[in-house]
Design a protein around this motif. Structure first.
Motif, PDB file in Angstrom:
ATOM      1  N   VAL A 111       0.791  -1.205  -0.047  1.00  0.00           N
ATOM      2  CA  VAL A 111       0.051   0.011   0.047  1.00  0.00           C
ATOM      3  C   VAL A 111       0.763   1.268  -0.051  1.00  0.00           C
ATOM      4  O   VAL A 111       0.436   2.130  -0.825  1.00  0.00           O
ATOM      5  N   PHE A 112       2.067   1.388   0.830  1.00  0.00           N
ATOM      6  CA  PHE A 112       2.847   2.428   0.768  1.00  0.00           C
ATOM      7  C   PHE A 112       3.564   2.695  -0.654  1.00  0.00           C
ATOM      8  O   PHE A 112       3.527   3.692  -1.097  1.00  0.00           O
ATOM      9  N   ILE A 113       4.239   1.658  -1.074  1.00  0.00           N
ATOM     10  CA  ILE A 113       4.655   1.693  -2.474  1.00  0.00           C
ATOM     11  C   ILE A 113       3.536   2.379  -3.568  1.00  0.00           C
ATOM     12  O   ILE A 113       3.789   3.186  -4.364  1.00  0.00           O
ATOM     13  N   LEU A 114       2.338   1.558  -3.370  1.00  0.00           N
ATOM     14  CA  LEU A 114       1.113   2.084  -4.433  1.00  0.00           C
ATOM     15  C   LEU A 114       0.901   3.662  -4.273  1.00  0.00           C
ATOM     16  O   LEU A 114       0.337   4.257  -5.147  1.00  0.00           O
ATOM     17  N   THR A 115       0.965   4.042  -3.066  1.00  0.00           N
ATOM     18  CA  THR A 115       0.552   5.395  -2.725  1.00  0.00           C
ATOM     19  C   THR A 115       1.560   6.134  -3.268  1.00  0.00           C
ATOM     20  O   THR A 115       1.205   7.284  -3.752  1.00  0.00           O
ATOM     21  N   ALA A 116       2.842   5.872  -3.024  1.00  0.00           N
ATOM     22  CA  ALA A 116       3.878   6.817  -3.494  1.00  0.00           C
ATOM     23  C   ALA A 116       3.892   6.591  -5.286  1.00  0.00           C
ATOM     24  O   ALA A 116       4.058   7.663  -5.749  1.00  0.00           O
ATOM     25  N   ILE A 117       3.678   5.465  -5.845  1.00  0.00           N
ATOM     26  CA  ILE A 117       3.557   5.655  -7.269  1.00  0.00           C
ATOM     27  C   ILE A 117       2.276   6.425  -7.807  1.00  0.00           C
ATOM     28  O   ILE A 117       2.470   7.137  -8.636  1.00  0.00           O
ATOM     29  N   THR A 118       1.107   6.272  -7.055  1.00  0.00           N
ATOM     30  CA  THR A 118       0.128   7.115  -7.843  1.00  0.00           C
ATOM     31  C   THR A 118       0.288   8.544  -7.207  1.00  0.00           C
ATOM     32  O   THR A 118      -0.325   9.355  -8.136  1.00  0.00           O
ATOM     33  N   GLY A 119       0.913   8.805  -6.399  1.00  0.00           N
ATOM     34  CA  GLY A 119       1.386  10.258  -5.910  1.00  0.00           C
ATOM     35  C   GLY A 119       2.122  10.858  -7.247  1.00  0.00           C
ATOM     36  O   GLY A 119       2.020  11.897  -7.417  1.00  0.00           O
ATOM     37  N   VAL A 120       3.094  10.243  -7.315  1.00  0.00           N
ATOM     38  CA  VAL A 120       3.847  10.666  -8.847  1.00  0.00           C
ATOM     39  C   VAL A 120       3.229  10.914  -9.972  1.00  0.00           C
ATOM     40  O   VAL A 120       3.379  11.621 -10.848  1.00  0.00           O
ATOM     41  N   LEU A 121       1.930  10.055 -10.167  1.00  0.00           N
ATOM     42  CA  LEU A 121       1.319  10.120 -11.246  1.00  0.00           C
ATOM     43  C   LEU A 121       0.031  11.036 -11.207  1.00  0.00           C
ATOM     44  O   LEU A 121      -0.980  11.092 -11.653  1.00  0.00           O
ATOM     45  N   ASN A 122       0.539  12.396 -10.687  1.00  0.00           N
ATOM     46  CA  ASN A 122      -0.418  13.174 -10.573  1.00  0.00           C
ATOM     47  C   ASN A 122      -0.499  13.825 -12.057  1.00  0.00           C
ATOM     48  O   ASN A 122       0.021  13.833 -12.939  1.00  0.00           O
ATOM     49  N   MET A 133     -11.180  10.993 -14.982  1.00  0.00           N
ATOM     50  CA  MET A 133      -9.946  10.057 -14.895  1.00  0.00           C
ATOM     51  C   MET A 133      -8.963  10.596 -13.878  1.00  0.00           C
ATOM     52  O   MET A 133      -8.492  10.045 -13.055  1.00  0.00           O
ATOM     53  N   TYR A 134      -8.842  12.185 -13.754  1.00  0.00           N
ATOM     54  CA  TYR A 134      -8.388  12.576 -12.736  1.00  0.00           C
ATOM     55  C   TYR A 134      -8.813  12.505 -11.346  1.00  0.00           C
ATOM     56  O   TYR A 134      -8.114  12.158 -10.394  1.00  0.00           O
ATOM     57  N   LEU A 135     -10.479  12.434 -11.371  1.00  0.00           N
ATOM     58  CA  LEU A 135     -10.787  12.136 -10.039  1.00  0.00           C
ATOM     59  C   LEU A 135     -10.738  10.616  -9.539  1.00  0.00           C
ATOM     60  O   LEU A 135     -10.554  10.398  -8.407  1.00  0.00           O
ATOM     61  N   THR A 136     -10.621   9.731 -10.633  1.00  0.00           N
ATOM     62  CA  THR A 136     -10.422   8.516 -10.215  1.00  0.00           C
ATOM     63  C   THR A 136      -8.943   8.357  -9.720  1.00  0.00           C
ATOM     64  O   THR A 136      -8.749   7.478  -8.592  1.00  0.00           O
ATOM     65  N   TRP A 137      -7.916   8.928 -10.457  1.00  0.00           N
ATOM     66  CA  TRP A 137      -6.527   9.055  -9.725  1.00  0.00           C
ATOM     67  C   TRP A 137      -6.671   9.355  -8.324  1.00  0.00           C
ATOM     68  O   TRP A 137      -6.088   8.856  -7.520  1.00  0.00           O
TER      69      TRP A 137
END
Length: 165
Positions: A111-122, A133-137
């Motif tokens: 979960v931590f790594i996925l949170t970091a990855i999704t944070g980068v994909l802003n 799509m933005y709201l989903t992200w």
């Protein structure tokens, strides 16, 4: 590849974020933590780095609160601070993590790594063509962050319980 280079030039935190995620994954997979931590007892280091992680993650939530409640000129500052502190949090995680661990700890790591990855994909990195799509992200990133909180609590409880016996 050129698009990534152009994004990285405009948003330098992108390179640092990718580097931090790679270091964290390498630390977990290769168990490099012995090389990354200072020469202090293992439990002491885990408490110090874990406390720092809790403080930094709490600050991330505080920044979200400020961005949602204060519509001021400082919102941009809060957003920038959130990104850079997120990158530093991943590096701190690399220094804290010993291994992926078992059940709860593995879930926390994922979960931590996925949170970091999704944070980068802003949306400064990925141009979301549709608002949904933005709201989903956004909701995936926030949801992963929420999921992380009870996992952190269980991790702390188990780590201290295990150390006590």
């Amino acid at each position: 590849m050129n698009a990534i280079v152009l994004k990285a030039k405009k948003q330098p935190y992108l390179i640092f974020a990718i580097f931090a995620i790679v270091v964290a994954l390498a630390a977990l997979m290769q168990q490099l933590q012995g090389f990354l931590k200072p020469n202090v007892p293992k439990f002491t280091w885990q408490v110090i780095s874990g406390t720092a992680l809790v403080i930094v993650i709490s600050y991330q939530w505080f920044l979200l609160y400020l961005r949602q409640t204060q519509r001021t000129k400082q919102m941009r500052f809060h957003y920038l601070a959130h990104r850079w502190i997120g990158v530093m949090t991943v590096l701190l995680f690399a220094f804290h993590a010993i291994s992926a661990g078992h059940m709860w700890t593995s879930a926390l790591v994922i979960v931590f790594i996925l949170t970091a990855i999704t944070g980068v994909l802003n949306r400064e990195i990925i141009s979301y063509p549709k608002h949904w799509m933005y709201l989903t992200w956004f909701w995936v990133h926030i949801s992963l962050s929420f999921i992380m909180l009870p996992l952190i609590a269980v991790h702390i409880w188990v780590a201290l319980l295990y150390q006590g016996s």
